[in-house]
Structure formats: C-alpha cells, structure tokens
Design a protein around this motif. Structure first.
Motif, PDB file in Angstrom:
ATOM      1  N   PRO A 187       0.806  -1.228   0.000  1.00  0.00           N
ATOM      2  CA  PRO A 187       0.000   0.000   0.000  1.00  0.00           C
ATOM      3  C   PRO A 187       0.834   1.271   0.000  1.00  0.00           C
ATOM      4  CG  PRO A 187      -0.902  -1.596   1.558  1.00  0.00           C
ATOM      5  CD  PRO A 187       0.411  -2.145   1.094  1.00  0.00           C
ATOM      6  N   GLY A 188       1.934   1.268   0.747  1.00  0.00           N
ATOM      7  CA  GLY A 188       2.772   2.463   0.812  1.00  0.00           C
ATOM      8  C   GLY A 188       3.377   2.841  -0.531  1.00  0.00           C
ATOM      9  N   VAL A 189       3.688   1.844  -1.356  1.00  0.00           N
ATOM     10  CA  VAL A 189       4.233   2.119  -2.682  1.00  0.00           C
ATOM     11  C   VAL A 189       3.190   2.817  -3.542  1.00  0.00           C
ATOM     12  CG1 VAL A 189       5.104   1.060  -4.813  1.00  0.00           C
ATOM     13  CG2 VAL A 189       5.920   0.256  -2.592  1.00  0.00           C
ATOM     14  N   ARG A 190       1.941   2.393  -3.432  1.00  0.00           N
ATOM     15  CA  ARG A 190       0.875   3.035  -4.217  1.00  0.00           C
ATOM     16  C   ARG A 190       0.692   4.494  -3.801  1.00  0.00           C
ATOM     17  NH1 ARG A 190      -1.655  -2.095  -3.177  1.00  0.00           N
ATOM     18  NH2 ARG A 190      -3.115  -1.165  -1.684  1.00  0.00           N
ATOM     19  N   VAL A 191       0.832   4.764  -2.507  1.00  0.00           N
ATOM     20  CA  VAL A 191       0.741   6.148  -2.035  1.00  0.00           C
ATOM     21  C   VAL A 191       1.897   6.973  -2.591  1.00  0.00           C
ATOM     22  CG1 VAL A 191       0.767   7.640   0.007  1.00  0.00           C
ATOM     23  CG2 VAL A 191      -0.490   5.482   0.058  1.00  0.00           C
ATOM     24  N   LEU A 192       3.099   6.408  -2.573  1.00  0.00           N
ATOM     25  CA  LEU A 192       4.265   7.126  -3.083  1.00  0.00           C
ATOM     26  C   LEU A 192       4.158   7.379  -4.591  1.00  0.00           C
ATOM     27  CD1 LEU A 192       7.181   5.393  -1.122  1.00  0.00           C
ATOM     28  CD2 LEU A 192       6.293   7.699  -0.791  1.00  0.00           C
ATOM     29  N   ILE A 193       3.546   6.455  -5.319  1.00  0.00           N
ATOM     30  CA  ILE A 193       3.363   6.653  -6.766  1.00  0.00           C
ATOM     31  C   ILE A 193       2.529   7.905  -7.021  1.00  0.00           C
ATOM     32  CG2 ILE A 193       2.194   5.729  -8.808  1.00  0.00           C
ATOM     33  CD1 ILE A 193       3.084   2.929  -7.877  1.00  0.00           C
ATOM     34  N   VAL A 194       1.436   8.059  -6.282  1.00  0.00           N
ATOM     35  CA  VAL A 194       0.606   9.256  -6.436  1.00  0.00           C
ATOM     36  C   VAL A 194       1.391  10.502  -6.064  1.00  0.00           C
ATOM     37  CG1 VAL A 194      -1.487  10.423  -5.653  1.00  0.00           C
ATOM     38  CG2 VAL A 194      -1.504   7.946  -6.012  1.00  0.00           C
ATOM     39  N   ALA A 195       2.177  10.406  -4.989  1.00  0.00           N
ATOM     40  CA  ALA A 195       2.974  11.549  -4.564  1.00  0.00           C
ATOM     41  C   ALA A 195       4.001  11.939  -5.624  1.00  0.00           C
ATOM     42  CB  ALA A 195       3.674  11.229  -3.244  1.00  0.00           C
ATOM     43  N   VAL A 238      -1.403  13.175   3.273  1.00  0.00           N
ATOM     44  CA  VAL A 238      -2.004  13.447   4.577  1.00  0.00           C
ATOM     45  C   VAL A 238      -3.102  12.431   4.878  1.00  0.00           C
ATOM     46  CG1 VAL A 238      -3.375  15.109   5.890  1.00  0.00           C
ATOM     47  CG2 VAL A 238      -1.421  15.900   4.533  1.00  0.00           C
ATOM     48  N   THR A 239      -3.901  12.108   3.880  1.00  0.00           N
ATOM     49  CA  THR A 239      -5.014  11.182   4.076  1.00  0.00           C
ATOM     50  C   THR A 239      -4.548   9.744   4.297  1.00  0.00           C
ATOM     51  OG1 THR A 239      -6.395  12.573   2.645  1.00  0.00           O
ATOM     52  CG2 THR A 239      -7.168  10.331   3.082  1.00  0.00           C
ATOM     53  N   LEU A 240      -3.505   9.337   3.569  1.00  0.00           N
ATOM     54  CA  LEU A 240      -3.064   7.935   3.586  1.00  0.00           C
ATOM     55  C   LEU A 240      -1.690   7.749   4.216  1.00  0.00           C
ATOM     56  CD1 LEU A 240      -4.210   6.983  -0.043  1.00  0.00           C
ATOM     57  CD2 LEU A 240      -5.455   6.621   2.105  1.00  0.00           C
ATOM     58  N   ARG A 241      -1.271   8.663   5.076  1.00  0.00           N
ATOM     59  CA  ARG A 241       0.085   8.587   5.622  1.00  0.00           C
ATOM     60  C   ARG A 241       0.311   7.338   6.473  1.00  0.00           C
ATOM     61  NH1 ARG A 241      -2.778  12.452   8.236  1.00  0.00           N
ATOM     62  NH2 ARG A 241      -2.887  12.420  10.518  1.00  0.00           N
ATOM     63  N   SER A 242      -0.771   6.762   7.025  1.00  0.00           N
ATOM     64  CA  SER A 242      -0.608   5.538   7.823  1.00  0.00           C
ATOM     65  C   SER A 242      -0.116   4.371   6.978  1.00  0.00           C
ATOM     66  CB  SER A 242      -1.935   5.171   8.495  1.00  0.00           C
ATOM     67  OG  SER A 242      -2.931   4.906   7.519  1.00  0.00           O
ATOM     68  N   ARG A 243      -0.350   4.440   5.656  1.00  0.00           N
ATOM     69  CA  ARG A 243       0.110   3.356   4.759  1.00  0.00           C
ATOM     70  C   ARG A 243       1.627   3.353   4.588  1.00  0.00           C
ATOM     71  NH1 ARG A 243      -4.341   1.990   1.411  1.00  0.00           N
ATOM     72  NH2 ARG A 243      -6.221   2.307   2.663  1.00  0.00           N
ATOM     73  N   LEU A 244       2.289   4.420   5.028  1.00  0.00           N
ATOM     74  CA  LEU A 244       3.732   4.549   4.832  1.00  0.00           C
ATOM     75  C   LEU A 244       4.537   3.998   6.005  1.00  0.00           C
ATOM     76  CD1 LEU A 244       3.829   8.146   3.308  1.00  0.00           C
ATOM     77  CD2 LEU A 244       3.985   5.976   2.092  1.00  0.00           C
ATOM     78  N   SER A 245       3.878   3.304   6.935  1.00  0.00           N
ATOM     79  CA  SER A 245       4.598   2.688   8.049  1.00  0.00           C
ATOM     80  C   SER A 245       5.452   1.550   7.534  1.00  0.00           C
ATOM     81  CB  SER A 245       3.607   2.163   9.097  1.00  0.00           C
ATOM     82  OG  SER A 245       2.840   3.222   9.621  1.00  0.00           O
ATOM     83  N   PRO A 246       6.706   1.437   7.995  1.00  0.00           N
ATOM     84  CA  PRO A 246       7.600   0.380   7.496  1.00  0.00           C
ATOM     85  C   PRO A 246       7.154  -0.996   7.931  1.00  0.00           C
ATOM     86  CG  PRO A 246       8.604   1.538   9.338  1.00  0.00           C
ATOM     87  CD  PRO A 246       7.350   2.299   8.988  1.00  0.00           C
ATOM     88  N   ARG A 247       7.631  -1.987   7.174  1.00  0.00           N
ATOM     89  CA  ARG A 247       7.359  -3.384   7.524  1.00  0.00           C
ATOM     90  C   ARG A 247       7.966  -3.699   8.879  1.00  0.00           C
ATOM     91  NH1 ARG A 247      10.352  -6.744   4.780  1.00  0.00           N
ATOM     92  NH2 ARG A 247      11.798  -5.106   4.218  1.00  0.00           N
ATOM     93  N   VAL A 248       7.297  -4.536   9.669  1.00  0.00           N
ATOM     94  CA  VAL A 248       7.804  -4.957  10.972  1.00  0.00           C
ATOM     95  C   VAL A 248       8.353  -6.365  10.842  1.00  0.00           C
ATOM     96  CG1 VAL A 248       7.235  -5.413  13.382  1.00  0.00           C
ATOM     97  CG2 VAL A 248       6.151  -3.499  12.184  1.00  0.00           C
ATOM     98  N   VAL A 249       9.639  -6.499  11.151  1.00  0.00           N
ATOM     99  CA  VAL A 249      10.288  -7.812  11.092  1.00  0.00           C
ATOM    100  C   VAL A 249      10.739  -8.167  12.485  1.00  0.00           C
ATOM    101  CG1 VAL A 249      12.158  -9.144  10.086  1.00  0.00           C
ATOM    102  CG2 VAL A 249      11.068  -7.331   8.757  1.00  0.00           C
ATOM    103  N   SER A 250      10.433  -9.337  12.938  1.00  0.00           N
ATOM    104  CA  SER A 250      10.820  -9.732  14.290  1.00  0.00           C
ATOM    105  C   SER A 250      11.414 -11.124  14.276  1.00  0.00           C
ATOM    106  CB  SER A 250       9.607  -9.697  15.233  1.00  0.00           C
ATOM    107  OG  SER A 250       8.615 -10.592  14.798  1.00  0.00           O
TER     108      SER A 250
END
Length: 433
Positions: A234-242, A405-417
C-alpha cells in the motif's frame, strides 16, 4: 532484562553522522557508480533529442511534443515491468536485451523521422523507444540497498542519487541541444542510442554488486518469501501518487518557463530560469544528504510536500524575471527533500527482492506526471492567459499532499521480528527493527 539487537551493514564503517565521504568509501561502490552515471546520461537526452529532430523534419512543435509524450508515457507504463523482471531474473539478464532493443528502436525512430514518415509511424516507433529505456537509476539505488541494508547511510545514498539525477538532467539536455544544433538534428538521438548501448553494457558487466535474485531470504538464510509485486504494498501506491506530483512540477516548469521567456521576447532566458530551478534542487539534495535526520521519514515527507506545494503556489503570481527566478529556486529547493525521503521510505516498505521494481514505479510516476503536465500546461498557455501553465505544478503538488495526509498511515515500514536467545534454555522474544 530488556535487550536490543542492532546490525551494521558489511563494508560500511560506523559513524554517528553519516556523510558523503563515508558513503563513497563503501566497499565496491565505485564499481557501479561510474558505469551507472555514464549509462543514465542518455536518459536525460532522449526527450529533447526527439523534440529537436521531429520539429526539424515536420516543422511542428506540436507534433514533436506529441511524439516525445508518447515516449514518456510508454516509459512510465513499461518501466515497472522492467524492474520486476530485474528483481526476478537479475539486472544483467534484463539490461543486455534491453539496451540492444533501445538502441535499435532509437535508430528506427531516427530513420523514420529523416525519411519524412507519417506521424502515426513516429508514434509507433516511439512506443518501443520509451518502453526499452534502461532503468539505470533504480538499479543503482537497488545496489545501494544491498550494500547499506539498514544503515543510516541510506538517506545519504538517496540524496546522492538525487543529486546525480539532477546533474544528469542539467548536462544531458545541453549536450543533446549542442549536437542537434551544431552538427545535425539527428545527432542527439544517435548519440543517445550509442551511449545507451555502451554505458548499459558496462553497467551490466558489474555482476558483483547487483542484488541477488530472491534476495528476500528469511533471517535464518533458508526460508524465502514468494515474489510479490511491489505494487501490492500500500505504501508504494501512495508514493506513486505523490511522485506524480513531482512529475507535474518538472513538466509544468519546462513548458511554462519557455512560454514566459517567449512572452517577454527573451527566449534565451529559458535556460537560465530552468537552470536556477535545477540548481536549487541540486543544492538542496546535497544538504539533505549531509544531515543526520532525527525526524521520521514519513513526517519529513509530509512536511516536504507541504513546503513544495506552498512554493509552487507562488509561481503563477510571478510577473518579473527576478521574482520568477527566486520562486523557481525555492521550488527546486523543496523538490529534493520530497524525492529523497520518498526513495528512502522504499527501503522500509518493500522486501529486498522487489526494490528495483518499486524504484521503477516511482521513476515511471515522475515520467508520467511530467508527460501529462507538459500536455496540460501547453494547452493552458495556448488557451488561457500567459503564465496559466504555472497552475499545473501547484495543482499537482497540492493533490499529492492531500493524498499523503489522508493515507500517511500506509507509509509505516514493515515490521520484522525474530527470537533472540537469552541465557541457557531460555528464549525471550525481542522485536528487531
């Protein structure tokens, strides 16, 4: 007791303040940097070379711009597939046939233009010419990702690549224009094809630094994640629009600055004004990469776009050369942080095995936004008032800002544990970023 696990990328010295000197001392970096710079130079020559050749043979800037726009749209649509193939099969496997196809396509387009072929034939030739443009910039960025991994130098590397791209777009058009005007209208496109072939082959020969196929292995070195498209993130799709918004700035500025220079009967000022805009981008990129950022990339991206939108909003009101140069410089200064931060976010959003594709989606978004902005701004300059084209950069950046601003939550990095052993016979789960 709590435990913290950190990792340093191999070959990268530890420093509390990452900088360009430390970045360029990364082991093996120069083996792909120099060929990469040579191989990406033709990319900046392509559009202006097509415009100058087609305008010479048809006598129409409209036809020349249309052929160049078809090339840009083709590039934007096909670049992500090139990146995905590079992630799946290796950069070399994609580059070798790619540079050959691009060279043949560029020569075919040149021959058709010189033979006064109909416009539809030029459109047909423009499609493979744009589709086969080697994605050297994204491939270089992917190699930095392999070298640096989770190092704080990733932001510095993104800044370094942004400055390198901007240098390319300063020198490339100048070289193409000089060749087309001083030697022959076809010289620019012929040189672009030759440099693509030579530079691309040299870059492809650097096997040691290319990302391994299936690089997203599990932490134990055995489990592998199934290949998935970077577009599924999802974050990549947001960055494409940006990044479409950044393309709108580039395209809108190119057309509107040229129209402004013509309106005041000083066409030679176009190069000076655009050079000022590009200089702001380069200087800002250098500074951005030298800063040890403590603010999270997601927040930096929103702030950068807010500043870019505010700066672009002042373009349409500039009525003098001095004011327009100053506002253009400010717009350029605001572009680099947005570009750099966007590319930096990819490292945390996308698995290693899909990063080349992710970078090409962003590069393609800039190209697509630029092609659309060139056409829209040109129509606005023709049909509305002088300077109306400057509304395109403003509109593009404000729409991109609203999306972020609307979709900034989609830009959270992947969590690896993973689980870290503590003592004998006890295992305590510890989160690892």
């Amino acid at each position: 007791m709590a435990s913290t696990v950190t990792s340093e990328s191999p070959g990268t010295p530890v420093s509390s303040r990452p900088g360009y000197g430390q970045l360029l001392r990364t082991r093996g970096a120069w083996t792909f940097l120099l060929p990469g710079f040579a191989a990406r130079q033709p990319f900046a020559m392509l559009t202006i070379s097509i415009v100058l050749l087609v305008q010479h043979t048809t006598g129409s800037y409209g036809a020349a711009g249309a052929v160049a726009a078809v090339t840009g749209v083709s590039l934007a649509l096909f670049a992500p597939f090139t990146g995905r193939l590079a992630d799946r099969h290796g950069q070399r496997a994609v580059l070798l046939p790619g540079v050959l196809l691009h060279t043949l396509a560029g020569l075919s387009l040149t021959a058709l233009a010189l033979a006064d072929a109909p416009l539809w034939a030029l459109f047909v030739a423009a499609v493979p010419t744009g589709a086969s443009v080697p994605q050297i910039g994204p491939m270089v960025r992917a190699r930095w990702g392999v070298k640096l991994q989770d190092s704080p130098l990733m932001t510095t590397a993104a800044a370094f690549e942004s400055v390198t791209d901007e240098l390319t777009f300063v020198f490339g058009p100048l070289l193409a224009t000089a060749l087309c005007t001083a030697i022959d209208p076809a010289a620019g496109l012929l040189t672009e094809a030759a440099l693509t072939l030579v530079g691309g082959l040299l870059f492809a020969a650097q096997r040691g630094t290319q990302p391994a196929v299936g690089a997203d292995a599990g932490v134990d070195g055995h489990a592998r994640v199934k290949h998935a498209s970077a577009l599924s993130v999802p974050g990549v799709r947001v960055l494409i629009v940006a990044f479409l918004g950044i393309g709108a700035v580039f395209g809108g500025m190119q057309v509107s600055l040229a129209a402004f220079s013509e309106s005041i009967e000083e066409p030679g000022l176009n190069g000076v004004l655009y050079g000022t805009f590009a200089a702001g981008n380069m200087l800002s990129g250098v500074v951005c990469g030298a800063i040890a950022w403590k603010v999270a990339p997601r927040r930096r991206l929103v702030v950068a776009y807010a500043a870019l939108g505010l700066a672009a909003s002042g373009l349409w009101a500039a009525q003098s050369v001095v004011v327009l140069a100053g506002v253009g410089l400010l717009v350029g200064v605001c572009i680099a942080p947005a570009l750099i931060t966007g590319y930096t976010l990819v490292d945390g959003l996308v698995p290693a095995g899909a990063r080349t594709e992710a970078f090409t989606w962003l590069t393609g978004a800039v190209a697509l936004g630029q092609a659309a902005a060139v056409m829209v701004a040109g129509q606005m300059e023709d049909r509305l008032w002088d300077g109306a084209g400057f509304l395109v950069p403003m509109g593009g950046t404000l729409l991109a800002l609203a999306t972020l601003v609307t979709l900034r939550s989609r830009l959270s990095p992947r969590v690896v544990s993973r689980t870290v052993a503590r003592g004998v016979g006890h295992r305590v789960p510890v989160a690892v970023d």
